[in-house]
Design a protein around this motif. Structure first.
Motif, PDB file in Angstrom:
ATOM      1  N   HIS A 100       0.941  -1.160   0.069  1.00 18.12           N
ATOM      2  CA  HIS A 100       0.241   0.012  -0.004  1.00 18.12           C
ATOM      3  C   HIS A 100       0.775   1.324  -0.037  1.00 18.12           C
ATOM      4  O   HIS A 100       1.904   1.367   0.646  1.00 18.12           O
ATOM      5  CB  HIS A 100      -0.904  -0.049   1.319  1.00 18.12           C
ATOM      6  N   VAL A 101       0.627   2.227  -0.836  1.00 21.62           N
ATOM      7  CA  VAL A 101       1.202   3.488  -0.784  1.00 21.62           C
ATOM      8  C   VAL A 101       0.392   4.434  -0.275  1.00 21.62           C
ATOM      9  O   VAL A 101      -0.989   4.527  -0.877  1.00 21.62           O
ATOM     10  CB  VAL A 101       1.742   3.795  -2.248  1.00 21.62           C
ATOM     11  N   MET A 102       0.783   5.346   0.716  1.00 23.19           N
ATOM     12  CA  MET A 102       0.008   6.375   1.103  1.00 23.19           C
ATOM     13  C   MET A 102      -0.041   7.585   0.378  1.00 23.19           C
ATOM     14  O   MET A 102       0.820   7.781  -0.405  1.00 23.19           O
ATOM     15  CB  MET A 102       0.160   6.499   2.647  1.00 23.19           C
ATOM     16  N   GLU A 103      -0.873   8.648   0.748  1.00 19.33           N
ATOM     17  CA  GLU A 103      -0.966   9.948   0.095  1.00 19.33           C
ATOM     18  C   GLU A 103       0.552  10.579   0.172  1.00 19.33           C
ATOM     19  O   GLU A 103       0.817  11.108  -0.521  1.00 19.33           O
ATOM     20  CB  GLU A 103      -1.869  10.703   0.824  1.00 19.33           C
TER      21      GLU A 103
ATOM     22  N   ALA B 181       4.578   7.613   1.504  1.00 23.56           N
ATOM     23  CA  ALA B 181       5.116   6.312   2.594  1.00 23.56           C
ATOM     24  C   ALA B 181       4.553   5.034   2.246  1.00 23.56           C
ATOM     25  O   ALA B 181       3.237   4.999   1.559  1.00 23.56           O
ATOM     26  CB  ALA B 181       4.534   6.752   4.007  1.00 23.56           C
ATOM     27  N   SER B 182       5.107   4.071   2.445  1.00 25.43           N
ATOM     28  CA  SER B 182       4.487   2.747   1.826  1.00 25.43           C
ATOM     29  C   SER B 182       4.658   1.344   2.717  1.00 25.43           C
ATOM     30  O   SER B 182       5.249   1.818   3.825  1.00 25.43           O
ATOM     31  CB  SER B 182       5.216   2.170   0.606  1.00 25.43           C
ATOM     32  N   ALA B 183       4.029   0.475   2.842  1.00 24.39           N
ATOM     33  CA  ALA B 183       4.144  -0.557   3.709  1.00 24.39           C
ATOM     34  C   ALA B 183       3.533  -2.030   2.927  1.00 24.39           C
ATOM     35  O   ALA B 183       2.620  -2.055   2.169  1.00 24.39           O
ATOM     36  CB  ALA B 183       3.496  -0.487   4.913  1.00 24.39           C
TER      37      ALA B 183
ATOM     38  N   GLY C 227       8.186  -0.213   5.615  1.00 24.39           N
ATOM     39  CA  GLY C 227       7.743   1.007   6.054  1.00 24.39           C
ATOM     40  C   GLY C 227       8.544   1.811   6.848  1.00 24.39           C
ATOM     41  O   GLY C 227       7.738   2.403   7.840  1.00 24.39           O
ATOM     42  N   VAL C 228       9.794   1.621   7.183  1.00 25.61           N
ATOM     43  CA  VAL C 228      10.471   2.302   8.099  1.00 25.61           C
ATOM     44  C   VAL C 228      11.511   2.944   7.477  1.00 25.61           C
ATOM     45  O   VAL C 228      11.860   2.929   6.152  1.00 25.61           O
ATOM     46  CB  VAL C 228      11.226   1.432   8.877  1.00 25.61           C
TER      47      VAL C 228
END
Lengths: 239, 239
Positions: free
Chosen positions: A61-64, A67-69, A180-181
DNA sequence: ATCCGTATGTACGGTTTCGTACAAATGATG
DNA sequence: CATCATTTGTACGAAACCGTACATACGGAT
């Protein structure tokens, strides 16, 4: 590896009945999957499913914010593109090749036709989907409760289980995106593992020297997922 | 509320075809679900599925240390016990009543029979399962990247969407267990929301005063899940 | 052999959350 | 009204992680 390709290197394909193989195998296309390739992204209609043999695919998932995880990883034990038979046709996640290799591709329509015949394939895919959900759930829990060190161990073991050798091509930057770090966080965690002789890494190559050591240090999340996947995917060892 | 119970208060049941209702509804049992009730736990065979009407059920993982984390929440839009038709029969998570209320219960065998007739119910359940996976994935991402304040907003909105009123019965201690954080962390976050006039809480009762305000403060995770759920579960508003 | 882009190492202050301890407030009970 | 268990508030140092900045090391290309 690419010399002797065979759909049965994928565990789902290998578990099909004789008749299903006769119907499905002729339509499989062997696809080379380079590192970083995007198989699908949010709101893009999915046209094919992929049965990895030597490749590993990350669902992330990639956020607005950018950042991703990573929420799950798929290798030779699974299939990429479950939203096709689940009915959604798209997902809110990306599927990105995390480790270059091969996969067999099948048209979405062909897969759906097979799925709704309600034979072995359907049973396999539904169970695999449940295994995938276990992985996602455990990722959520791990993100909440465990340290970067532990999560790196988990991630290495999950990758190792889907690879033929004990060496993976992967920069710390990329691992950081998956977990995601920060990249520096991975540098530090990897430094600990190297200091203790569990891994060795040089510029994008990580060699696992002591798998048992990783298994001792990893959090329970790895074991929970593995155990549940083994249970769901039946007698045949799935990984 | 308990006076006028009707299976159609559950959105999945409401979306069945006329024939399916005729077959299924007579076998539904209305069940009262008190706060804290455990519907299933890891490695326990699941015998029934539950279609909540007014109750809310949390799916949560509990770790060896005793720490816990909610991975998804199910209310009148969904069903509890998907591993029955997915084929696993058990899961590695708990299903616990988070908000007391009612649900309709159906025997696992009856559900499986219906599911494998491959009519409306199957399509609905598969799509719902995909929506649930979205929720789990977004929970993982949220755990990684967002603050307790944001996560509390998300959690409140998810609950609110499944409740008839703007009041929920829930101590900060219990919310902390769901979010997988300290109780003090929830006290602090809730304090911020109360200070800004978004909620009011008194000893186990939380009243949402300004839903719009919560929506402005919540992280994208809430919107992503809601949008995807609406898309998957069709034209009828699912929440 | 040298250069240069990429990858990795290190450092530092700031923020968030944790763990723990204890105080204050509430509401049910006697 | 007094008591008591439960719930909520506050405080403080410790730990983990972040954001940023910059140094070093590797390896392919010229």
């Amino acid at each position: 590896m690419s010399l002797e390709n065979d759909p049965c290197h994928n565990h789902l394909l290998a578990a099909l009945s004789e008749e299903e193989r006769k119907r499905v195998f002729p339509d499989l296309e062997l696809i080379e999957m380079p590192l970083g390739d995007t198989l699908y992204s949010p709101d893009h209609l999915i046209k094919h499913v992929y049965f990895p043999t030597t490749a590993i695919v990350s669902l992330l998932h990639v956020m607005e914010s950018g950042a991703s995880a990573e929420i799950a990883v798929v290798g030779k034990e699974g299939i990429v593109g479950i939203s096709l038979f689940m009915g959604g046709e798209t997902t809110s996640s990306w599927a990105v090749v995390q480790s270059a290799g091969y996969a067999y591709r099948l048209s979405g329509q062909r897969l759906k036709n097979e799925f709704f015949r309600a034979e072995t394939l359907q049973r396999l895919l539904l169970r695999y989907t449940q295994a995938l959900m276990t992985q996602m759930a455990q990722t959520a829990v791990c993100n909440r409760h465990h340290t970067v060190d532990q999560q790196l161990c988990r991630w290495l073991l999950l990758s190792l289980d889907r690879l033929p050798s004990n060496e993976l091509t992967m920069t710390q930057e990329l691992i950081a995106n998956m977990l995601g770090v920060r990249r520096e966080g991975v540098t530090e965690a990897a430094g600990h593992l190297q200091r203790d002789g569990l891994i060795r890494y040089v510029r994008g190559k990580i060699t696992v020297l002591d798998r048992k050591g990783l298994e001792q240090r990893v959090c329970e999340c790895y074991r929970v997922v593995k155990k549940e996947t083994d249970r769901l995917m039946g007698g045949h060892p799935t990984l």
